[in-house]
Design a protein around this motif. Structure first.
Motif, PDB file in Angstrom:
ATOM      1  N   PRO A   9      46.810  27.255   9.634  1.00 44.02           N
ATOM      2  CA  PRO A   9      45.512  26.577   9.739  1.00 44.02           C
ATOM      3  C   PRO A   9      45.160  25.801   8.467  1.00 44.02           C
ATOM      4  CG  PRO A   9      45.186  28.915   9.337  1.00 44.02           C
ATOM      5  CD  PRO A   9      46.666  28.717   9.525  1.00 44.02           C
ATOM      6  N   ASN A  10      44.380  24.733   8.665  1.00 40.15           N
ATOM      7  CA  ASN A  10      43.777  23.957   7.560  1.00 40.15           C
ATOM      8  C   ASN A  10      44.800  23.303   6.630  1.00 40.15           C
ATOM      9  OD1 ASN A  10      41.244  24.911   8.492  1.00 40.15           O
ATOM     10  ND2 ASN A  10      41.473  26.761   7.281  1.00 40.15           N
ATOM     11  N   ILE A  11      45.976  22.987   7.154  1.00 41.44           N
ATOM     12  CA  ILE A  11      46.963  22.244   6.362  1.00 41.44           C
ATOM     13  C   ILE A  11      47.477  21.078   7.200  1.00 41.44           C
ATOM     14  CG2 ILE A  11      49.263  22.284   5.321  1.00 41.44           C
ATOM     15  CD1 ILE A  11      48.795  25.009   4.309  1.00 41.44           C
ATOM     16  N   PHE A  12      47.300  19.855   6.663  1.00 41.79           N
ATOM     17  CA  PHE A  12      47.801  18.642   7.307  1.00 41.79           C
ATOM     18  C   PHE A  12      49.007  18.162   6.511  1.00 41.79           C
ATOM     19  CE2 PHE A  12      47.903  13.968   7.404  1.00 41.79           C
ATOM     20  CZ  PHE A  12      48.110  13.776   8.755  1.00 41.79           C
ATOM     21  N   CYS A  13      50.174  18.130   7.149  1.00 43.65           N
ATOM     22  CA  CYS A  13      51.412  17.797   6.445  1.00 43.65           C
ATOM     23  C   CYS A  13      51.959  16.433   6.852  1.00 43.65           C
ATOM     24  CB  CYS A  13      52.466  18.880   6.696  1.00 43.65           C
ATOM     25  SG  CYS A  13      52.835  19.142   8.464  1.00 43.65           S
ATOM     26  N   GLY A  14      51.144  15.617   7.524  1.00 45.88           N
ATOM     27  CA  GLY A  14      51.606  14.318   8.006  1.00 45.88           C
ATOM     28  C   GLY A  14      51.534  13.229   6.955  1.00 45.88           C
ATOM     29  N   ARG A  15      51.358  12.000   7.402  1.00 44.87           N
ATOM     30  CA  ARG A  15      51.312  10.849   6.503  1.00 44.87           C
ATOM     31  C   ARG A  15      49.878  10.619   6.030  1.00 44.87           C
ATOM     32  NH1 ARG A  15      54.006   9.844  11.151  1.00 44.87           N
ATOM     33  NH2 ARG A  15      56.268   9.625  11.019  1.00 44.87           N
ATOM     34  N   GLY A  16      49.739  10.188   4.791  1.00 45.83           N
ATOM     35  CA  GLY A  16      48.416   9.874   4.270  1.00 45.83           C
ATOM     36  C   GLY A  16      48.129  10.561   2.958  1.00 45.83           C
ATOM     37  N   PRO A  17      47.028  10.168   2.292  1.00 42.62           N
ATOM     38  CA  PRO A  17      46.719  10.726   0.964  1.00 42.62           C
ATOM     39  C   PRO A  17      46.292  12.190   0.994  1.00 42.62           C
ATOM     40  CG  PRO A  17      44.937   9.314   1.741  1.00 42.62           C
ATOM     41  CD  PRO A  17      46.056   9.151   2.707  1.00 42.62           C
ATOM     42  N   SER A  18      45.858  12.682   2.159  1.00 45.42           N
ATOM     43  CA  SER A  18      45.365  14.061   2.229  1.00 45.42           C
ATOM     44  C   SER A  18      46.435  15.061   2.650  1.00 45.42           C
ATOM     45  CB  SER A  18      44.179  14.151   3.202  1.00 45.42           C
ATOM     46  OG  SER A  18      44.575  13.766   4.508  1.00 45.42           O
ATOM     47  N   ARG A  19      47.685  14.611   2.740  1.00 48.19           N
ATOM     48  CA  ARG A  19      48.749  15.491   3.212  1.00 48.19           C
ATOM     49  C   ARG A  19      49.071  16.578   2.189  1.00 48.19           C
ATOM     50  NH1 ARG A  19      53.797  15.522   1.633  1.00 48.19           N
ATOM     51  NH2 ARG A  19      54.468  16.166   3.704  1.00 48.19           N
ATOM     52  N   GLN A  20      49.578  17.704   2.692  1.00 46.57           N
ATOM     53  CA  GLN A  20      50.035  18.795   1.839  1.00 46.57           C
ATOM     54  C   GLN A  20      51.431  19.218   2.290  1.00 46.57           C
ATOM     55  OE1 GLN A  20      47.150  22.035   1.187  1.00 46.57           O
ATOM     56  NE2 GLN A  20      45.698  20.847   2.395  1.00 46.57           N
ATOM     57  N   ASN A  21      52.224  19.659   1.353  1.00 44.25           N
ATOM     58  CA  ASN A  21      53.545  20.176   1.699  1.00 44.25           C
ATOM     59  C   ASN A  21      53.413  21.554   2.331  1.00 44.25           C
ATOM     60  OD1 ASN A  21      54.950  17.936   0.661  1.00 44.25           O
ATOM     61  ND2 ASN A  21      54.934  18.792  -1.410  1.00 44.25           N
ATOM     62  N   CYS A  22      54.261  21.828   3.286  1.00 41.45           N
ATOM     63  CA  CYS A  22      54.262  23.150   3.914  1.00 41.45           C
ATOM     64  C   CYS A  22      54.849  24.170   2.947  1.00 41.45           C
ATOM     65  CB  CYS A  22      55.083  23.130   5.210  1.00 41.45           C
ATOM     66  SG  CYS A  22      54.373  22.093   6.508  1.00 41.45           S
ATOM     67  N   PRO A  23      54.321  25.382   2.956  1.00 45.16           N
ATOM     68  CA  PRO A  23      54.868  26.408   2.067  1.00 45.16           C
ATOM     69  C   PRO A  23      56.249  26.868   2.525  1.00 45.16           C
ATOM     70  CG  PRO A  23      53.214  27.356   3.508  1.00 45.16           C
ATOM     71  CD  PRO A  23      53.199  25.880   3.757  1.00 45.16           C
ATOM     72  N   SER A  24      56.863  27.682   1.707  1.00 49.52           N
ATOM     73  CA  SER A  24      58.190  28.210   2.024  1.00 49.52           C
ATOM     74  C   SER A  24      58.161  28.993   3.334  1.00 49.52           C
ATOM     75  CB  SER A  24      58.665  29.112   0.883  1.00 49.52           C
ATOM     76  OG  SER A  24      59.905  29.696   1.193  1.00 49.52           O
ATOM     77  N   GLY A  25      59.163  28.765   4.180  1.00 47.79           N
ATOM     78  CA  GLY A  25      59.229  29.446   5.469  1.00 47.79           C
ATOM     79  C   GLY A  25      58.602  28.655   6.602  1.00 47.79           C
ATOM     80  N   TYR A  26      58.052  27.460   6.281  1.00 49.24           N
ATOM     81  CA  TYR A  26      57.409  26.616   7.296  1.00 49.24           C
ATOM     82  C   TYR A  26      58.010  25.216   7.262  1.00 49.24           C
ATOM     83  CZ  TYR A  26      53.759  30.112   8.025  1.00 49.24           C
ATOM     84  OH  TYR A  26      53.072  31.263   8.341  1.00 49.24           O
ATOM     85  N   THR A  27      57.958  24.543   8.409  1.00 56.55           N
ATOM     86  CA  THR A  27      58.437  23.177   8.552  1.00 56.55           C
ATOM     87  C   THR A  27      57.340  22.328   9.169  1.00 56.55           C
ATOM     88  OG1 THR A  27      60.711  23.970   8.876  1.00 56.55           O
ATOM     89  CG2 THR A  27      60.238  21.716   9.572  1.00 56.55           C
ATOM     90  N   CYS A  28      57.209  21.082   8.704  1.00 55.06           N
ATOM     91  CA  CYS A  28      56.169  20.182   9.214  1.00 55.06           C
ATOM     92  C   CYS A  28      56.550  19.641  10.587  1.00 55.06           C
ATOM     93  CB  CYS A  28      55.945  19.035   8.239  1.00 55.06           C
ATOM     94  SG  CYS A  28      54.517  18.015   8.669  1.00 55.06           S
ATOM     95  N   ASN A  29      55.705  19.886  11.568  1.00 51.80           N
ATOM     96  CA  ASN A  29      55.901  19.395  12.931  1.00 51.80           C
ATOM     97  C   ASN A  29      54.951  18.220  13.148  1.00 51.80           C
ATOM     98  OD1 ASN A  29      56.501  19.072  15.636  1.00 51.80           O
ATOM     99  ND2 ASN A  29      55.163  20.736  16.309  1.00 51.80           N
ATOM    100  N   ILE A  30      55.507  16.987  13.146  1.00 52.42           N
ATOM    101  CA  ILE A  30      54.696  15.765  13.266  1.00 52.42           C
ATOM    102  C   ILE A  30      54.822  15.211  14.678  1.00 52.42           C
ATOM    103  CG2 ILE A  30      54.295  13.444  12.375  1.00 52.42           C
ATOM    104  CD1 ILE A  30      55.523  14.289   9.753  1.00 52.42           C
ATOM    105  N   ASP A  31      53.675  15.011  15.320  1.00 46.99           N
ATOM    106  CA  ASP A  31      53.659  14.419  16.654  1.00 46.99           C
ATOM    107  C   ASP A  31      54.140  12.972  16.576  1.00 46.99           C
ATOM    108  OD1 ASP A  31      52.705  14.475  19.544  1.00 46.99           O
ATOM    109  OD2 ASP A  31      51.512  12.823  18.763  1.00 46.99           O
TER     110      ASP A  31
END
Length: 207
Positions: free
Chosen positions: A78-100
């Motif tokens: 929850p509360n983590i956006f890992c997509g494109r843009g200035p507000s993106r955050q990297n996913c922590p260890s053990g997670y992968t970014c799923n982009i629609d």
């Protein structure tokens, strides 16, 4: 009098702001028409230009309900956006970014994890974690819950004593649990429940 005429002509010629868009209201203070002061409409808007150049406004596109962001394994962080843009955050260890593909969501999903037990193998088709579909582990097993809720499985307890050691007289009924949980069964006639196994009912066996 002249001012009233100009006002009436303006109301008749120039459509009301809300009528310039088929859906919703136009974006204020943005001109997307022809000329040096034009601006591109942001994502989610389209430029609606009047044929007579009376207006050129950014109108919202038809609203399509966004799909619920989901993961193949587990739940999105929850509360983590890992997509494109200035507000993106990297996913922590053990997670992968799923982009629609249409950029409707970008969430951190847990990597596929094969649950393991320190001793033996987990009980198949039994989920003992948090949620409405959870089940209690049967006797001889404990619930091994991953800290990130990636799995919750029933693992065999370490150094479980043999079933014969739990009955003072004779052998317990094999594969039969009379303890707590969804797998419990009442002992049949001639047996009583002791330490979650069914032992023979004899006077000297009650001790």
């Amino acid at each position: 009098m002249a001012g009233m005429i100009v006002l009436l002509v303006t109301m008749l010629v120039i459509p009301h702001v809300s009528s310039r868009c088929e859906f919703g209201r136009p974006l204020p203070n943005v001109f997307c028409g022809r000329g040096p002061s034009r601006q591109n409409c942001p994502s989610g808007y389209t430029c609606n230009i009047d044929p007579a150049d009376r207006f050129a406004v950014c109108c919202p596109k038809r609203v399509i309900p966004e799909p619920l962001a989901s993961c193949k394994f587990g739940s999105p962080l929850p509360n983590i956006f890992c997509g494109r843009g200035p507000s993106r955050q990297n996913c922590p260890s053990g997670y992968t970014c799923n982009i629609d593909p249409a950029d409707r969501f970008a969430v951190c999903c847990p990597n596929k994890v094969i649950p393991e037990c320190k001793v033996g193998r987990p009980l198949p088709n039994v989920f003992c974690g948090r949620g409405p579909s959870r089940q209690n582990c049967p006797w001889g097993y404990y619930c091994n819950i991953d800290p990130a809720d990636k799995f919750a499985v029933c693992c065999p307890r370490k150094r479980t004593p043999p079933a014969s050691a739990r009955c003072k007289c004779g052998q317990p009924i094999p594969n039969y649990s009379c303890g707590r949980g969804p797998f419990r069964k009442n002992c049949p006639r001639g047996y009583f429940c002791k330490r979650e196994v069914c032992c023979q009912r004899r006077r000297r066996c009650y001790q």
